[in-house]
Motif scaffolding. Sequence first.
Motif, mmCIF file in Angstrom:
data_model
loop_
_atom_site.group_PDB
_atom_site.id
_atom_site.type_symbol
_atom_site.label_atom_id
_atom_site.label_comp_id
_atom_site.label_asym_id
_atom_site.label_seq_id
_atom_site.Cartn_x
_atom_site.Cartn_y
_atom_site.Cartn_z
ATOM 1 N N ARG A 1 5.753 4.704 2.630
ATOM 2 C CA ARG A 1 4.619 5.600 2.907
ATOM 3 C C ARG A 1 4.424 5.654 4.413
ATOM 4 N NH1 ARG A 1 -1.584 4.645 0.568
ATOM 5 N NH2 ARG A 1 -2.296 6.789 0.915
ATOM 6 N N ARG B 1 -8.330 4.038 -4.284
ATOM 7 C CA ARG B 1 -9.332 4.403 -3.294
ATOM 8 C C ARG B 1 -9.401 5.911 -3.101
ATOM 9 N NH1 ARG B 1 -9.642 5.076 2.176
ATOM 10 N NH2 ARG B 1 -7.361 5.219 2.153
ATOM 11 N N LYS B 2 -8.339 6.512 -2.541
ATOM 12 C CA LYS B 2 -8.333 7.958 -2.297
ATOM 13 C C LYS B 2 -7.085 8.641 -2.827
ATOM 14 C CE LYS B 2 -11.576 8.953 1.348
ATOM 15 N NZ LYS B 2 -11.749 9.456 2.715
ATOM 16 N N GLY B 3 -5.948 7.990 -2.620
ATOM 17 C CA GLY B 3 -4.697 8.553 -3.125
ATOM 18 C C GLY B 3 -4.276 9.832 -2.429
ATOM 19 N N TYR C 1 6.088 8.127 -0.707
ATOM 20 C CA TYR C 1 4.764 8.371 -1.297
ATOM 21 C C TYR C 1 4.359 9.841 -1.147
ATOM 22 C CZ TYR C 1 -0.345 7.906 -1.857
ATOM 23 O OH TYR C 1 -1.652 8.061 -2.255
ATOM 24 N N LYS D 1 0.797 -1.243 0.000
ATOM 25 C CA LYS D 1 0.000 0.000 0.000
ATOM 26 C C LYS D 1 0.829 1.293 0.000
ATOM 27 C CE LYS D 1 -3.342 -1.028 -0.654
ATOM 28 N NZ LYS D 1 -3.587 -1.658 -2.000
ATOM 29 N N ALA D 2 2.106 1.196 -0.307
ATOM 30 C CA ALA D 2 2.967 2.387 -0.291
ATOM 31 C C ALA D 2 2.953 3.154 -1.614
ATOM 32 C CB ALA D 2 4.393 1.982 0.045
ATOM 33 N N GLY D 3 2.264 2.614 -2.628
ATOM 34 C CA GLY D 3 2.291 3.267 -3.929
ATOM 35 C C GLY D 3 3.018 2.422 -4.971
ATOM 36 N N THR D 4 2.991 1.132 -4.758
ATOM 37 C CA THR D 4 3.644 0.175 -5.656
ATOM 38 C C THR D 4 3.144 0.310 -7.092
ATOM 39 O OG1 THR D 4 3.137 -1.301 -3.804
ATOM 40 C CG2 THR D 4 4.428 -2.222 -5.630
ATOM 41 N N THR D 5 1.828 0.338 -7.219
ATOM 42 C CA THR D 5 1.211 0.391 -8.542
ATOM 43 C C THR D 5 1.552 1.711 -9.235
ATOM 44 O OG1 THR D 5 -0.582 -0.819 -7.486
ATOM 45 C CG2 THR D 5 -0.962 -0.052 -9.748
ATOM 46 N N TRP D 6 1.569 2.758 -8.472
ATOM 47 C CA TRP D 6 1.881 4.089 -9.001
ATOM 48 C C TRP D 6 3.296 4.132 -9.591
ATOM 49 C CZ3 TRP D 6 1.485 9.096 -5.479
ATOM 50 C CH2 TRP D 6 1.469 10.222 -6.304
ATOM 51 N N SER E 1 -4.915 2.348 4.362
ATOM 52 C CA SER E 1 -5.023 1.808 3.008
ATOM 53 C C SER E 1 -5.043 0.273 3.036
ATOM 54 C CB SER E 1 -3.856 2.318 2.165
ATOM 55 O OG SER E 1 -3.963 1.866 0.838
ATOM 56 N N SER F 1 0.053 9.762 -14.861
ATOM 57 C CA SER F 1 0.145 8.987 -13.628
ATOM 58 C C SER F 1 -0.543 9.665 -12.439
ATOM 59 C CB SER F 1 1.609 8.687 -13.296
ATOM 60 O OG SER F 1 2.309 9.880 -13.037
HETATM 61 P P1 A3P Z 1 -5.261 4.602 -0.766
HETATM 62 O O1 A3P Z 1 -5.881 3.310 -0.340
HETATM 63 O O2 A3P Z 1 -4.835 5.433 0.396
HETATM 64 O O3 A3P Z 1 -6.108 5.367 -1.729
HETATM 65 P P2 A3P Z 1 -0.180 -0.142 -3.701
HETATM 66 O O4 A3P Z 1 -0.148 0.049 -5.162
HETATM 67 O O5 A3P Z 1 1.170 -0.235 -3.079
HETATM 68 O O6 A3P Z 1 -1.096 -1.266 -3.316
HETATM 69 O O7 A3P Z 1 -0.771 1.189 -3.063
HETATM 70 C C1 A3P Z 1 -2.109 1.547 -3.247
HETATM 71 C C2 A3P Z 1 -2.318 2.934 -2.698
HETATM 72 O O8 A3P Z 1 -1.686 3.875 -3.592
HETATM 73 C C3 A3P Z 1 -3.793 3.326 -2.634
HETATM 74 O O9 A3P Z 1 -3.889 4.242 -1.541
HETATM 75 C C4 A3P Z 1 -3.966 3.995 -3.993
HETATM 76 O O10 A3P Z 1 -5.086 4.824 -4.090
HETATM 77 C C5 A3P Z 1 -2.665 4.791 -4.054
HETATM 78 N N1 A3P Z 1 -2.333 5.240 -5.414
HETATM 79 C C6 A3P Z 1 -2.242 4.498 -6.528
HETATM 80 N N2 A3P Z 1 -1.990 5.277 -7.589
HETATM 81 C C7 A3P Z 1 -1.907 6.548 -7.125
HETATM 82 C C8 A3P Z 1 -1.685 7.827 -7.738
HETATM 83 N N3 A3P Z 1 -1.505 7.944 -9.053
HETATM 84 N N4 A3P Z 1 -1.669 8.915 -6.947
HETATM 85 C C9 A3P Z 1 -1.877 8.815 -5.614
HETATM 86 N N5 A3P Z 1 -2.099 7.649 -4.982
HETATM 87 C C10 A3P Z 1 -2.118 6.520 -5.728
#
Ligand code: A3P
Length: 297
Positions: A133, A259-261, A197, A49-54, A141, A231
């Motif tokens: 994060r 979810r919220k970001g 993050y 949940k630290a922003g891996t996908t981002w 998260s 992004s």
């Molecule tokens: P929240 O649940 O606080 O919204 P991971 O990819 O490590 O699982 O992390 C997911 C978290 O990163 C989620 O947080 C998600 O919304 C947030 N996230 C993903 N893409 C983002 C972006 N472009 N900007 C900000 N937050 C992002």
Amino acid sequence: SDHQMDSLSRALLFDFHGVSMTHYFTNNWENVQNFQARPDDILIATYPKAGTTWVSYILDLLYFSKMSCQRQTTVPIYDRVPFLEIAVPALVSGKDMADHLPTSPRLIKTHFPVQFVPKSFWEQNCRIVYVARNAKDSVVSYYHFDCMNKVQPDPGDWSSFLQRFIQGKMVFGSWYDHVNGWWKKKQTSSRIHYMFYEDMVENTGQEIDKLCSFLGVSPTPEEKNSISVRSQFDSMKKDQMANNSTNAVMDFNVSPFMRKGKVGDWKNHFTVAQNQDFDEDYKKKMKDSQLQFRTEI
Ligand code: A3P
């Protein structure tokens, strides 16, 4: 298929070499430990949940947005950037996916604490991007994620979840050990880029610049700007290939993956008493750490 997914269930946590884990991430341990990294592989490492996908999305655009847009429009991010240790029955393991990645460099994701990283990444001197994060937003998260992800352990209610987070009884173990373990490793390795993050939310462009200099890539200012725009949270949330809406183990009726970001959503979840207890414990656990996290920006 749906039928195969029916056989998947919420996993139980157990102690694995001193770290709380579930079998979905330890089943393939031997193969994962024997993974053969290549020198140009890039490992994206995070506590969940630290922003891996981002960061995965940004790196994928940095390397492959010029090559083809088909990749970005037809291949989900979790296939472009395989999750090394995942081994869910009926799905190809992350390790096999990584072995068969057609691109170079290969972008590979892990949530392992530093001591679990397969040795070949160190031997090959691979670049590693670590994203951290702040603990409070991470636990919030993670709570919503465990509610909606049907292969994670049952989260229980918020207050018991928070207690377990403090005790390190989460999948991939203690947040405190994770961020500190990687921070310590970074002190002796110039191949680790440690980022936050909160900095990404505050100034995505600047963090992309730092990533570029670490990775030795030089996109034009226009390309960089385009990656920064693409992004942003709202843009990624709309992207079917980035928002995990095609992920079979996630229930979007419970909550969306994107979810919220935000930085500071913890304030909508922690009670005053929970916050006090958390801070007190945090000070103890982090007293020897140089790491400074921002819980608001
Ligand atoms: P929240 O649940 O606080 O919204 P991971 O990819 O490590 O699982 O992390 C997911 C978290 O990163 C989620 O947080 C998600 O919304 C947030 N996230 C993903 N893409 C983002 C972006 N472009 N900007 C900000 N937050 C992002």
